[in-house]
Motif scaffolding. Structure first.
Motif, PDB file in Angstrom:
ATOM      1  N   THR A  74      43.562  26.300  10.838  1.00 19.11           N
ATOM      2  CA  THR A  74      42.636  25.182  10.713  1.00 19.11           C
ATOM      3  C   THR A  74      41.918  25.245   9.374  1.00 19.11           C
ATOM      4  N   LYS A  75      41.808  24.109   8.746  1.00 18.86           N
ATOM      5  CA  LYS A  75      41.183  24.013   7.427  1.00 18.86           C
ATOM      6  C   LYS A  75      39.662  23.972   7.593  1.00 18.86           C
ATOM      7  N   GLN A  76      39.065  25.176   7.738  1.00 21.87           N
ATOM      8  CA  GLN A  76      37.621  25.269   7.978  1.00 21.87           C
ATOM      9  C   GLN A  76      37.107  26.627   7.523  1.00 21.87           C
ATOM     10  N   LEU A  77      35.772  26.773   7.509  1.00 25.52           N
ATOM     11  CA  LEU A  77      35.154  27.989   7.001  1.00 25.52           C
ATOM     12  C   LEU A  77      35.531  29.220   7.814  1.00 25.52           C
ATOM     13  N   LEU A  78      35.657  29.094   9.135  1.00 21.63           N
ATOM     14  CA  LEU A  78      35.984  30.253   9.965  1.00 21.63           C
ATOM     15  C   LEU A  78      37.343  30.853   9.605  1.00 21.63           C
ATOM     16  N   SER A  79      38.243  30.032   9.071  1.00 20.94           N
ATOM     17  CA  SER A  79      39.568  30.545   8.692  1.00 20.94           C
ATOM     18  C   SER A  79      39.496  31.478   7.485  1.00 20.94           C
ATOM     19  N   SER A  80      38.414  31.402   6.723  1.00 20.00           N
ATOM     20  CA  SER A  80      38.317  32.188   5.490  1.00 20.00           C
ATOM     21  C   SER A  80      37.787  33.597   5.723  1.00 20.00           C
ATOM     22  N   SER A 130      39.402  26.609   0.390  1.00 24.75           N
ATOM     23  CA  SER A 130      39.101  25.384   1.134  1.00 24.75           C
ATOM     24  C   SER A 130      40.304  24.859   1.919  1.00 24.75           C
ATOM     25  N   ASP A 131      41.509  25.350   1.609  1.00 24.02           N
ATOM     26  CA  ASP A 131      42.705  24.960   2.371  1.00 24.02           C
ATOM     27  C   ASP A 131      42.830  25.739   3.680  1.00 24.02           C
ATOM     28  N   GLY A 132      41.990  26.757   3.873  1.00 25.68           N
ATOM     29  CA  GLY A 132      42.012  27.516   5.127  1.00 25.68           C
ATOM     30  C   GLY A 132      42.525  28.933   5.004  1.00 25.68           C
ATOM     31  N   ASN A 185      48.454  24.930   7.065  1.00 23.11           N
ATOM     32  CA  ASN A 185      47.250  24.361   7.667  1.00 23.11           C
ATOM     33  C   ASN A 185      47.589  23.032   8.341  1.00 23.11           C
ATOM     34  N   ASP A 186      46.573  22.372   8.877  1.00 25.54           N
ATOM     35  CA  ASP A 186      46.819  21.146   9.630  1.00 25.54           C
ATOM     36  C   ASP A 186      47.204  19.964   8.753  1.00 25.54           C
TER      37      ASP A 186
END
Length: 279
Positions: free
Chosen positions: A139-145, A200-202, A173-174
């Motif tokens: 998922t393209k979000q902060l938690l993925s980083s 930012s791409d996840g 990513n999605d």
């Protein structure tokens, strides 16, 4: 032997059915390399762990300084023996209580170590074939980083790779852009242009990713960019390689019918080892 909340013990005696890291994946961690009694990239690991704890609303203890973080790692490493290099996992999890909503944001930690067979980063020129993993997406979000205990995409992808004879898989990513491998960041060389996906791409905000970007930016005649990579771009690359703090740099030799060179990755690894020695 492990380090449990600052004490070296053989067993934490944690009750699994009450542990939030086990029950809900309510934990963050760092995978760290120690070489000759030194924590490599210490500040990067510490500040990423602090950022991860803030992102998931964990309370950071007042004594949890950079020096304390280093001390907890090295105390255990010294206890474990004479190996020149160790793999360390520093895990932080919320104290027991509650269901999805915790009753406290206070934390505990465990440090576990294991010796590594190869001390310095070494270049592996063996065949290393990868494939896209399409069953699940990042998922393209902060938690993925950040590095959390929620790793089911990486686990199922690892099983897929094993069952189909691949060394690794690339994750998308999605938006169907390639973001990373199962346990590594991804770099792509096309001509004189080095590309890695933006956080930012996840993709994971990798510590080794940061080191490689810093080294590459100092190389003359090389354009270094962070931009999205499509599956089609992989076929156009001259080289593909993966990075993490344990392996260093792992070149990809084959993706589908395309075979890749490894010369640039080999030269980059020499620069990385030179930096580690000087550091």
């Amino acid at each position: 032997m492990i380090n449990y909340n600052g004490s070296l013990v053989s067993n934490s005696e944690i009750t699994l059915h009450q542990n939030r890291g086990f029950l809900y994946g309510d934990a963050v961690f760092e995978t760290i390399k120690v070489l000759d009694g030194k924590v490599l990239f210490l500040e990067d690991h510490y500040f990423r762990l602090m950022a991860s704890m803030r992102i998931v609303r964990m309370e950071i203890p007042m004594n949890f300084t950079l020096e304390y973080f280093e001390e907890q790692i090295l105390n255990l490493v010294r206890e474990m023996g004479v190996s020149p290099s160790f793999r360390v996992r520093f895990s932080v999890f919320r104290k027991p209580g509650g269901f999805y909503l915790p009753t406290t944001n206070d934390v505990e930690f465990i440090v576990a170590v294991e010796p590594l067979e190869v001390a310095m980063y070494s270049f592996d020129s063996k065949a290393y074939e990868v494939e896209l993993f399409k069953d699940f997406y990042v998922t393209k979000q902060l938690l993925s980083s950040i590095k959390s205990n929620n790793k089911l995409v990486q686990i199922t992808g690892s099983i897929f790779a094993y069952e189909n004879g691949y060394e690794n898989c690339l994750l998308m990513n999605d938006e169907r852009n390639v973001v990373e491998a199962l346990q590594s960041n991804l770099f792509m060389l096309i001509g004189s242009k080095l590309v890695t996906p933006p956080v930012s791409d996840g993709c994971l905000n990798g510590v080794m990713r940061k080191q490689i970007l810093a080294i590459a930016l100092k190389m003359e005649g090389l354009e270094v960019v962070e931009e999205s990579i499509s599956p089609f771009d992989l076929q156009k690359a001259d080289e593909l390689f993966l990075t993490n703090v344990i392996k260093g740099i792992q070149p990809i030799t084959k993706y589908r019918k395309k075979e890749y060179k490894t010369e640039f990755a080999a030269g980059l690894l020499k620069k990385l080892n030179a930096q580690v020695r000087l550091g």
